[in-house]
Design a protein around this motif. Structure first.
Motif, PDB file in Angstrom:
ATOM      1  N   MET A  87       0.853  -1.180   0.000  1.00 38.23           N
ATOM      2  CA  MET A  87       0.000   0.000   0.000  1.00 38.23           C
ATOM      3  C   MET A  87       0.887   1.227   0.000  1.00 38.23           C
ATOM      4  O   MET A  87       2.096   1.132   0.174  1.00 38.23           O
ATOM      5  N   PHE A  88       0.292   2.367  -0.137  1.00 37.43           N
ATOM      6  CA  PHE A  88       1.040   3.609  -0.137  1.00 37.43           C
ATOM      7  C   PHE A  88       1.345   4.079   1.287  1.00 37.43           C
ATOM      8  O   PHE A  88       2.123   5.006   1.452  1.00 37.43           O
ATOM      9  N   VAL A  89       0.741   3.469   2.275  1.00 35.48           N
ATOM     10  CA  VAL A  89       0.983   3.807   3.676  1.00 35.48           C
ATOM     11  C   VAL A  89       1.200   2.529   4.468  1.00 35.48           C
ATOM     12  O   VAL A  89       0.782   1.452   4.057  1.00 35.48           O
ATOM     13  N   GLU A  90       1.852   2.667   5.597  1.00 29.59           N
ATOM     14  CA  GLU A  90       1.968   1.553   6.532  1.00 29.59           C
ATOM     15  C   GLU A  90       1.042   1.857   7.695  1.00 29.59           C
ATOM     16  O   GLU A  90       1.267   2.828   8.430  1.00 29.59           O
ATOM     17  N   PRO A  91       0.002   1.061   7.887  1.00 33.47           N
ATOM     18  CA  PRO A  91      -0.989   1.375   8.921  1.00 33.47           C
ATOM     19  C   PRO A  91      -0.416   1.211  10.326  1.00 33.47           C
ATOM     20  O   PRO A  91       0.401   0.333  10.585  1.00 33.47           O
TER      21      PRO A  91
ATOM     22  N   SER B 157     -19.282   4.214  14.689  1.00 37.07           N
ATOM     23  CA  SER B 157     -20.413   3.892  15.556  1.00 37.07           C
ATOM     24  C   SER B 157     -20.341   2.484  16.147  1.00 37.07           C
ATOM     25  O   SER B 157     -20.562   2.302  17.336  1.00 37.07           O
ATOM     26  N   GLU B 158     -20.044   1.484  15.337  1.00 35.39           N
ATOM     27  CA  GLU B 158     -20.002   0.101  15.835  1.00 35.39           C
ATOM     28  C   GLU B 158     -18.666  -0.252  16.479  1.00 35.39           C
ATOM     29  O   GLU B 158     -18.621  -0.851  17.552  1.00 35.39           O
ATOM     30  N   LEU B 159     -17.574   0.099  15.807  1.00 37.77           N
ATOM     31  CA  LEU B 159     -16.256  -0.246  16.334  1.00 37.77           C
ATOM     32  C   LEU B 159     -15.767   0.768  17.361  1.00 37.77           C
ATOM     33  O   LEU B 159     -14.853   0.484  18.125  1.00 37.77           O
ATOM     34  N   GLU B 160     -16.385   1.957  17.355  1.00 40.60           N
ATOM     35  CA  GLU B 160     -16.030   3.041  18.267  1.00 40.60           C
ATOM     36  C   GLU B 160     -14.546   3.384  18.183  1.00 40.60           C
ATOM     37  O   GLU B 160     -13.846   3.517  19.178  1.00 40.60           O
ATOM     38  N   LEU B 161     -14.062   3.516  16.940  1.00 39.22           N
ATOM     39  CA  LEU B 161     -12.669   3.853  16.683  1.00 39.22           C
ATOM     40  C   LEU B 161     -12.597   5.128  15.847  1.00 39.22           C
ATOM     41  O   LEU B 161     -13.552   5.490  15.163  1.00 39.22           O
ATOM     42  N   ASP B 162     -11.457   5.799  15.914  1.00 38.29           N
ATOM     43  CA  ASP B 162     -11.227   7.012  15.140  1.00 38.29           C
ATOM     44  C   ASP B 162     -10.764   6.626  13.741  1.00 38.29           C
ATOM     45  O   ASP B 162      -9.687   6.046  13.574  1.00 38.29           O
ATOM     46  N   ALA B 163     -11.549   6.949  12.747  1.00 35.20           N
ATOM     47  CA  ALA B 163     -11.230   6.587  11.367  1.00 35.20           C
ATOM     48  C   ALA B 163     -10.015   7.350  10.834  1.00 35.20           C
ATOM     49  O   ALA B 163      -9.387   6.920   9.879  1.00 35.20           O
ATOM     50  N   PHE B 164      -9.667   8.463  11.471  1.00 28.37           N
ATOM     51  CA  PHE B 164      -8.534   9.288  11.040  1.00 28.37           C
ATOM     52  C   PHE B 164      -7.235   8.898  11.742  1.00 28.37           C
ATOM     53  O   PHE B 164      -6.243   9.603  11.642  1.00 28.37           O
ATOM     54  N   SER B 165      -7.220   7.781  12.439  1.00 28.43           N
ATOM     55  CA  SER B 165      -6.079   7.395  13.273  1.00 28.43           C
ATOM     56  C   SER B 165      -4.902   6.827  12.487  1.00 28.43           C
ATOM     57  O   SER B 165      -3.836   6.632  13.046  1.00 28.43           O
ATOM     58  N   GLY B 166      -5.085   6.527  11.213  1.00 27.88           N
ATOM     59  CA  GLY B 166      -4.029   5.884  10.441  1.00 27.88           C
ATOM     60  C   GLY B 166      -4.144   4.370  10.441  1.00 27.88           C
ATOM     61  O   GLY B 166      -3.292   3.673   9.908  1.00 27.88           O
ATOM     62  N   ALA B 167      -5.218   3.854  11.034  1.00 31.20           N
ATOM     63  CA  ALA B 167      -5.442   2.406  11.074  1.00 31.20           C
ATOM     64  C   ALA B 167      -6.069   1.938   9.762  1.00 31.20           C
ATOM     65  O   ALA B 167      -6.679   2.715   9.031  1.00 31.20           O
ATOM     66  N   LEU B 168      -5.929   0.656   9.511  1.00 31.45           N
ATOM     67  CA  LEU B 168      -6.540  -0.007   8.365  1.00 31.45           C
ATOM     68  C   LEU B 168      -7.726  -0.811   8.889  1.00 31.45           C
ATOM     69  O   LEU B 168      -7.593  -1.525   9.886  1.00 31.45           O
ATOM     70  N   PHE B 169      -8.873  -0.690   8.226  1.00 28.96           N
ATOM     71  CA  PHE B 169     -10.087  -1.390   8.641  1.00 28.96           C
ATOM     72  C   PHE B 169     -10.495  -2.356   7.536  1.00 28.96           C
ATOM     73  O   PHE B 169     -10.577  -1.983   6.370  1.00 28.96           O
TER      74      PHE B 169
ATOM     75  N   LEU C 250     -11.438  -7.291  15.646  1.00 28.85           N
ATOM     76  CA  LEU C 250     -10.283  -8.116  15.975  1.00 28.85           C
ATOM     77  C   LEU C 250      -9.062  -7.368  15.467  1.00 28.85           C
ATOM     78  O   LEU C 250      -9.042  -6.915  14.328  1.00 28.85           O
ATOM     79  N   ARG C 251      -8.070  -7.220  16.311  1.00 25.87           N
ATOM     80  CA  ARG C 251      -6.848  -6.526  15.909  1.00 25.87           C
ATOM     81  C   ARG C 251      -5.884  -7.546  15.307  1.00 25.87           C
ATOM     82  O   ARG C 251      -5.651  -8.604  15.886  1.00 25.87           O
ATOM     83  N   LEU C 252      -5.336  -7.213  14.139  1.00 21.97           N
ATOM     84  CA  LEU C 252      -4.444  -8.113  13.428  1.00 21.97           C
ATOM     85  C   LEU C 252      -3.048  -7.514  13.325  1.00 21.97           C
ATOM     86  O   LEU C 252      -2.880  -6.299  13.315  1.00 21.97           O
ATOM     87  N   SER C 253      -2.071  -8.393  13.195  1.00 22.34           N
ATOM     88  CA  SER C 253      -0.714  -7.965  12.871  1.00 22.34           C
ATOM     89  C   SER C 253      -0.606  -7.870  11.347  1.00 22.34           C
ATOM     90  O   SER C 253      -1.474  -8.368  10.619  1.00 22.34           O
ATOM     91  N   GLU C 254       0.481  -7.281  10.864  1.00 17.04           N
ATOM     92  CA  GLU C 254       0.680  -7.217   9.416  1.00 17.04           C
ATOM     93  C   GLU C 254       0.818  -8.613   8.821  1.00 17.04           C
ATOM     94  O   GLU C 254       0.347  -8.884   7.721  1.00 17.04           O
ATOM     95  N   GLN C 255       1.436  -9.525   9.565  1.00 22.57           N
ATOM     96  CA  GLN C 255       1.580 -10.895   9.077  1.00 22.57           C
ATOM     97  C   GLN C 255       0.214 -11.583   8.988  1.00 22.57           C
ATOM     98  O   GLN C 255      -0.068 -12.290   8.027  1.00 22.57           O
ATOM     99  N   GLN C 256      -0.644 -11.349   9.965  1.00 20.79           N
ATOM    100  CA  GLN C 256      -1.987 -11.932   9.921  1.00 20.79           C
ATOM    101  C   GLN C 256      -2.786 -11.367   8.759  1.00 20.79           C
ATOM    102  O   GLN C 256      -3.569 -12.081   8.138  1.00 20.79           O
ATOM    103  N   LEU C 257      -2.594 -10.085   8.441  1.00 19.45           N
ATOM    104  CA  LEU C 257      -3.248  -9.501   7.272  1.00 19.45           C
ATOM    105  C   LEU C 257      -2.787 -10.213   6.002  1.00 19.45           C
ATOM    106  O   LEU C 257      -3.603 -10.559   5.147  1.00 19.45           O
ATOM    107  N   GLN C 258      -1.501 -10.469   5.892  1.00 13.47           N
ATOM    108  CA  GLN C 258      -0.982 -11.187   4.729  1.00 13.47           C
ATOM    109  C   GLN C 258      -1.565 -12.597   4.651  1.00 13.47           C
ATOM    110  O   GLN C 258      -1.898 -13.076   3.568  1.00 13.47           O
ATOM    111  N   TRP C 259      -1.680 -13.263   5.804  1.00 16.28           N
ATOM    112  CA  TRP C 259      -2.290 -14.598   5.825  1.00 16.28           C
ATOM    113  C   TRP C 259      -3.732 -14.533   5.353  1.00 16.28           C
ATOM    114  O   TRP C 259      -4.178 -15.362   4.554  1.00 16.28           O
TER     115      TRP C 259
END
Length: 116
Positions: free
Chosen positions: A3-7, A32-44, A87-96
């Motif tokens: 990707m163009f960014v590393e989450p 609303s459901e996950l109650e997380l900040d969408a601008f945080s730099g995370a990947l959903f 569920l929080r994933l690692s980068e390796q779990q995302l690749q899996w």
């Protein structure tokens, strides 16, 4: 997946999502459901009911990006963790996950030089 960014973080939404939703609809789920900040730099990560399509949403500091992946013959190994919204994933779990492997039960691999 390149990707163009590393989450900073990777979150998987565990329940199926209506795939007619695009960026704004998925942002609503994040906030609303996950109650997380969408601008945080995370990947959903979101999956459809048939588990053959994924949508990945992230903020890249200039706007939201939405990635879409469809499998032609198989289904993604989606975790069956219905008591959790996310569920929080690692980068390796995302690749899996993107490679068709089950992310539950796997842990990240850490190699160390042996003392021999």
């Amino acid at each position: 997946m390149k990707m163009f960014v590393e989450p900073d973080d990777i979150y998987l939404h565990t329940t199926a999502v209506d795939f007619r939703k695009s960026i704004n609809g998925l942002l609503n789920i994040v906030e609303s459901e996950l109650e997380l900040d969408a601008f945080s730099g995370a990947l959903f990560i979101f999956c459809n009911k048939k588990q053959d399509k994924l949508k990945l949403l992230y903020w890249d500091k200039t706007g939201f990006a939405l990635w879409y992946k469809r499998l032609e013959k198989h289904r993604f190994k989606w975790p069956k963790v219905h008591e959790l919204d996310r569920l929080r994933l690692s980068e390796q779990q995302l690749q899996w996950l993107l490679g068709g492997y089950d992310v539950i039960g796997h842990s990240t691999l850490n190699y160390r030089a042996s003392g021999l």
